[in-house]
Design an enzyme around this catalytic site. Structure first.
Site, PDB file in Angstrom:
ATOM      1  CE  LYS A   1      -4.067  -1.988   0.047  1.00  0.00           C
ATOM      2  NZ  LYS A   1      -3.653  -3.282  -0.509  1.00  0.00           N
TER       3      LYS A   1
HETATM    4  C1  LIG Z   1      -9.864  -3.036  -1.515  1.00  0.00           C
HETATM    5  C2  LIG Z   1      -9.199  -3.773  -0.398  1.00  0.00           C
HETATM    6  N1  LIG Z   1      -9.934  -4.117   0.664  1.00  0.00           N
HETATM    7  C3  LIG Z   1      -9.398  -4.755   1.701  1.00  0.00           C
HETATM    8  C4  LIG Z   1      -8.057  -5.085   1.734  1.00  0.00           C
HETATM    9  C5  LIG Z   1      -7.553  -5.858   2.894  1.00  0.00           C
HETATM   10  O1  LIG Z   1      -6.481  -5.294   3.535  1.00  0.00           O
HETATM   11  P1  LIG Z   1      -5.401  -6.230   4.293  1.00  0.00           P
HETATM   12  O2  LIG Z   1      -4.559  -6.859   3.244  1.00  0.00           O
HETATM   13  O3  LIG Z   1      -4.672  -5.250   5.145  1.00  0.00           O
HETATM   14  O4  LIG Z   1      -6.183  -7.220   5.088  1.00  0.00           O
HETATM   15  C6  LIG Z   1      -7.244  -4.733   0.642  1.00  0.00           C
HETATM   16  C7  LIG Z   1      -5.790  -5.005   0.590  1.00  0.00           C
HETATM   17  O5  LIG Z   1      -5.275  -6.027   0.696  1.00  0.00           O
HETATM   18  C8  LIG Z   1      -7.827  -4.079  -0.455  1.00  0.00           C
HETATM   19  O6  LIG Z   1      -7.087  -3.758  -1.522  1.00  0.00           O
END
Ligand SMILES: Cc1ncc(COP(=O)(O)O)c(C=O)c1O
Length: 369
Positions: free
Chosen positions: A189
């Site tokens: 990110k």
């Molecule tokens: C649109 C979206 N929602 C949720 C997530 C979930 O985040 P994490 O990977 O920190 O659980 C991500 C990224 O992975 C994402 O790109």
């Protein structure tokens, strides 16, 4: 940096000196101070009165939906054009996703189809419990229209701003516009904690419940008492420390990505790009374009040159695991999947690299047909 690629899609360097300097400031202090300070910085930056730092964006969506009262058998309306992590928590809670396609401009939830989807649920005598709006690749969704519809039907909005920290809508940070918002700080990110997320809300009860559930629902007693199901979802202090160092770089990173985007726009005039909605400003986390030709051929060609690109999301309503759920479709997300390509977008990308990437994409476009 990935060994396979000389130019990665999006990359966050580990600033070890900056991190060690920061950690020195916390010597002899309780390590939870790092977490509390990270939350404070997020509150200041976003203007959100309540922030809970968690272990991932996924856990933030899980607890956010639970805080909105989503439970077994409830409908949750959600963008089909997203990463699977947006949708999985609906099933963790035993609820039922209803997929809504994208509009052609922002690539985010189409407000007209959202209205149809809510109507569809109501006709089944069950008003949806929540709407999850995703700000895909950092691009704010058309919150003006979406909020008006959500308000009319009185359905709360959870903003999945996992990819969109630093993006704004009407000068407000995304993630603070719906009743609940979430960020992700995973490795790729724009701001990373090498694993982490956050939940934002302006409702005190949602904040308190989230914090409680994220720490095994442990009651505030001198012994271990648990009156409901809990989770181990709190962020770790070292992750929070990384986040504190990264937040300092966000503004600069966004302006670099914006100028990289402008470079691609100039050099690749044949591609179609995501457009900002009225009042919205994107952090340009990932710069993606729609090609006129087969993106897989372009992706392979770039890979041969050790340049990382990725296909756009395969919509959830086409996923084997999710295809049987109800969806409201207009063809946009399917076209994005068929023709779109995510281009290297990291702030360290030089003008020359943007040029080389563009040359490869532009070269003999017929060969990509
Ligand atoms: C649109 C979206 N929602 C949720 C997530 C979930 O985040 P994490 O990977 O920190 O659980 C991500 C990224 O992975 C994402 O790109």
């Amino acid at each position: 940096m990935s060994h396979r690629f000389i130019i990665p899609l999006s990359y966050n360097a580990i600033e070890t000196d900056v991190l060690s300097k920061l950690l020195h400031q916390y010597t002899n202090r309780h390590h939870d101070d790092l977490i509390h300070d990270f939350e404070k910085r997020l509150r200041e930056m976003t203007g959100s009165p309540y922030v809970v730092a968690l272990s991932s964006g996924t856990s933030a969506i899980h607890l956010g939906l639970q805080a909105l009262g989503v439970g077994s058998g409830d409908f949750v309306i959600v963008s089909t054009f997203t990463y699977v992590a947006t949708v999985n928590p609906i099933l963790y809670l035993g609820a039922i996703p209803v997929f809504v396609d994208s509009e052609a401009t922002t690539w985010n939830m189409d407000p007209g189809l959202l209205e149809q989807a809510i109507d569809g649920c109501i006709r089944q005598h069950k008003k949806p419990k929540a709407i999850i709006v995703v700000h895909t690749y950092g691009m704010p969704a058309d919150m003006t229209k979406i909020l008006a519809i959500a308000k009319y039907f009185n359905v709360p909005v959870l903003e999945d701003a996992a990819e969109a920290i630093g993006s704004t809508w009407n000068n407000r940070s995304v993630g603070t516009v719906g009743r609940v918002g979430i960020f992700s700080f995973n490795n790729n990110k724009i701001i990373t904690t090498f694993g982490g997320g956050a939940l934002l809300t302006d409702v005190r009860e949602i904040y308190e419940n989230t914090l409680h559930w994220a720490t095994q629902s442990r009651e505030n007693l001198p012994y271990y008492e648990h009156a409901e199901l809990g989770y181990n979802y709190r962020i770790g202090p070292i992750n929070a420390a990384v986040g504190l160092t990264q937040l300092d770089m966000l503004k600069e990173e966004i302006s670099k990505r914006r100028s990289i985007f402008e470079g691609y726009q100039k050099l690749l005039p044949e591609l179609t790009w995501q457009l900002e909605p009225s009042g919205g400003i994107s952090n340009h986390w990932i710069i993606a374009g729609i090609l006129r030709s087969d993106p897989e051929k372009a992706r392979k060609k770039l890979e041969e040159n050790r340049i990382e690109t990725r296909r756009l999301w395969k919509p959830m309503h086409l996923q084997p695991f999710y295809a049987h759920y109800k969806s409201f479709i207009n063809g946009t997300s399917e076209r994005l999947f068929e023709k779109g390509l995510c281009l290297p977008s990291g702030g360290q990308l030089s003008d020359t690299q943007v040029e080389s990437i563009s040359v490869i994409i532009n070269r003999n476009p017929k060969r990509f047909n």
